[in-house]
Write a protein that holds these residues in place. Structure first.
Motif, PDB file in Angstrom:
ATOM      1  N   PHE A   7       0.828  -1.195   0.000  1.00 18.07           N
ATOM      2  CA  PHE A   7       0.000   0.000   0.000  1.00 18.07           C
ATOM      3  C   PHE A   7       0.869   1.255   0.000  1.00 18.07           C
ATOM      4  O   PHE A   7       0.595   2.210  -0.745  1.00 18.07           O
ATOM      5  CB  PHE A   7      -0.936  -0.010   1.215  1.00 18.07           C
ATOM      6  CG  PHE A   7      -1.842   1.190   1.280  1.00 18.07           C
ATOM      7  CD1 PHE A   7      -2.924   1.295   0.429  1.00 18.07           C
ATOM      8  CD2 PHE A   7      -1.595   2.199   2.192  1.00 18.07           C
ATOM      9  CE1 PHE A   7      -3.755   2.392   0.482  1.00 18.07           C
ATOM     10  CE2 PHE A   7      -2.421   3.307   2.248  1.00 18.07           C
ATOM     11  CZ  PHE A   7      -3.507   3.400   1.392  1.00 18.07           C
ATOM     12  N   LEU A   8       1.923   1.272   0.803  1.00 14.25           N
ATOM     13  CA  LEU A   8       2.823   2.422   0.831  1.00 14.25           C
ATOM     14  C   LEU A   8       3.559   2.597  -0.496  1.00 14.25           C
ATOM     15  O   LEU A   8       3.766   3.729  -0.954  1.00 14.25           O
ATOM     16  CB  LEU A   8       3.818   2.291   1.978  1.00 14.25           C
ATOM     17  CG  LEU A   8       3.237   2.418   3.384  1.00 14.25           C
ATOM     18  CD1 LEU A   8       4.312   2.180   4.430  1.00 14.25           C
ATOM     19  CD2 LEU A   8       2.589   3.773   3.574  1.00 14.25           C
ATOM     20  N   LEU A  10       2.369   1.732  -3.370  1.00 15.10           N
ATOM     21  CA  LEU A  10       1.340   2.249  -4.270  1.00 15.10           C
ATOM     22  C   LEU A  10       1.110   3.748  -4.055  1.00 15.10           C
ATOM     23  O   LEU A  10       0.958   4.504  -5.013  1.00 15.10           O
ATOM     24  CB  LEU A  10       0.041   1.464  -4.074  1.00 15.10           C
ATOM     25  CG  LEU A  10      -1.066   1.691  -5.072  1.00 15.10           C
ATOM     26  CD1 LEU A  10      -0.611   1.317  -6.474  1.00 15.10           C
ATOM     27  CD2 LEU A  10      -2.277   0.868  -4.688  1.00 15.10           C
ATOM     28  N   VAL A  11       1.118   4.172  -2.809  1.00 15.50           N
ATOM     29  CA  VAL A  11       0.963   5.602  -2.504  1.00 15.50           C
ATOM     30  C   VAL A  11       2.153   6.389  -3.051  1.00 15.50           C
ATOM     31  O   VAL A  11       1.978   7.482  -3.624  1.00 15.50           O
ATOM     32  CB  VAL A  11       0.795   5.823  -0.984  1.00 15.50           C
ATOM     33  CG1 VAL A  11       0.912   7.286  -0.622  1.00 15.50           C
ATOM     34  CG2 VAL A  11      -0.539   5.272  -0.510  1.00 15.50           C
ATOM     35  N   MET A  14       1.757   6.735  -6.716  1.00 18.73           N
ATOM     36  CA  MET A  14       0.715   7.715  -7.009  1.00 18.73           C
ATOM     37  C   MET A  14       1.257   9.137  -6.865  1.00 18.73           C
ATOM     38  O   MET A  14       1.033   9.987  -7.733  1.00 18.73           O
ATOM     39  CB  MET A  14      -0.481   7.516  -6.087  1.00 18.73           C
ATOM     40  CG  MET A  14      -1.621   8.457  -6.363  1.00 18.73           C
ATOM     41  SD  MET A  14      -2.869   8.454  -5.080  1.00 18.73           S
ATOM     42  CE  MET A  14      -1.995   9.224  -3.737  1.00 18.73           C
ATOM     43  N   SER A  74      -3.336   4.173 -10.066  1.00 19.18           N
ATOM     44  CA  SER A  74      -2.858   4.096  -8.682  1.00 19.18           C
ATOM     45  C   SER A  74      -3.764   4.879  -7.737  1.00 19.18           C
ATOM     46  O   SER A  74      -4.010   4.442  -6.611  1.00 19.18           O
ATOM     47  CB  SER A  74      -1.412   4.568  -8.579  1.00 19.18           C
ATOM     48  OG  SER A  74      -1.301   5.924  -8.960  1.00 19.18           O
ATOM     49  N   LEU A  75      -4.296   6.001  -8.183  1.00 15.98           N
ATOM     50  CA  LEU A  75      -5.243   6.755  -7.363  1.00 15.98           C
ATOM     51  C   LEU A  75      -6.499   5.931  -7.095  1.00 15.98           C
ATOM     52  O   LEU A  75      -6.975   5.849  -5.958  1.00 15.98           O
ATOM     53  CB  LEU A  75      -5.612   8.073  -8.047  1.00 15.98           C
ATOM     54  CG  LEU A  75      -6.670   8.928  -7.362  1.00 15.98           C
ATOM     55  CD1 LEU A  75      -6.129   9.462  -6.043  1.00 15.98           C
ATOM     56  CD2 LEU A  75      -7.102  10.051  -8.274  1.00 15.98           C
ATOM     57  N   VAL A  78      -5.592   3.150  -4.582  1.00 15.95           N
ATOM     58  CA  VAL A  78      -5.411   3.659  -3.216  1.00 15.95           C
ATOM     59  C   VAL A  78      -6.765   3.956  -2.584  1.00 15.95           C
ATOM     60  O   VAL A  78      -7.016   3.593  -1.425  1.00 15.95           O
ATOM     61  CB  VAL A  78      -4.502   4.907  -3.215  1.00 15.95           C
ATOM     62  CG1 VAL A  78      -4.591   5.657  -1.906  1.00 15.95           C
ATOM     63  CG2 VAL A  78      -3.070   4.517  -3.502  1.00 15.95           C
ATOM     64  N   ILE A  81      -8.605   0.496  -1.949  1.00 14.02           N
ATOM     65  CA  ILE A  81      -8.031  -0.245  -0.821  1.00 14.02           C
ATOM     66  C   ILE A  81      -8.363   0.441   0.495  1.00 14.02           C
ATOM     67  O   ILE A  81      -8.688  -0.219   1.490  1.00 14.02           O
ATOM     68  CB  ILE A  81      -6.508  -0.411  -1.015  1.00 14.02           C
ATOM     69  CG1 ILE A  81      -6.227  -1.351  -2.182  1.00 14.02           C
ATOM     70  CG2 ILE A  81      -5.837  -0.929   0.251  1.00 14.02           C
ATOM     71  CD1 ILE A  81      -4.780  -1.394  -2.619  1.00 14.02           C
ATOM     72  N   SER A  82      -8.300   1.760   0.506  1.00 17.03           N
ATOM     73  CA  SER A  82      -8.630   2.501   1.731  1.00 17.03           C
ATOM     74  C   SER A  82     -10.081   2.283   2.137  1.00 17.03           C
ATOM     75  O   SER A  82     -10.372   2.040   3.313  1.00 17.03           O
ATOM     76  CB  SER A  82      -8.375   3.996   1.532  1.00 17.03           C
ATOM     77  OG  SER A  82      -7.031   4.236   1.254  1.00 17.03           O
TER      78      SER A  82
END
Length: 99
Positions: A7-8, A10-11, A14, A74-75, A78, A81-82
């Motif tokens: 996740f990080l 991916l952030v 992004m 990617s946005l 994110v 997933i959030s």
């Protein structure tokens, strides 16, 4: 911990592609025929610094589509997933409350 690292990453992807797309779009101001590329900026605008950010993004999508699409994907991931983990956490809290 294993779930947080992708996740990080991916952030970070992004954020990087966001700035890359913004940087690519800023080159619209350097073109001599910039008025041909604008969609939302009024044609009466004479100063290049007044070009709307949305027009710069559209220009970046036309010139370099890969970083732009990478940012959009990617946005979306994110946000998805959030939302998934927030809903999962809410269900767990509700289950604890019911017990």
């Amino acid at each position: 911990m294993k779930k947080i690292i992708p996740f990080l990453i991916l952030v970070l992807i992004m954020i990087y592609t966001f700035f890359l797309t913004s940087w690519i779009g800023s080159y619209l101001m350097l073109k001599e025929n910039w008025k041909e590329f604008v969609v939302f900026t009024p044609q009466s605008v004479t100063d290049r610094n007044d070009i709307y950010l949305l027009d710069q993004w559209i220009y970046a999508f036309n010139v370099r589509p890969v970083p732009s699409y990478t940012f959009i994907v990617s946005l979306f991931l994110v946000i998805s997933i959030s939302i998934y983990y927030l809903r999962k956490r809410k269900r767990k809290q509700k289950a604890k409350k019911d017990i």
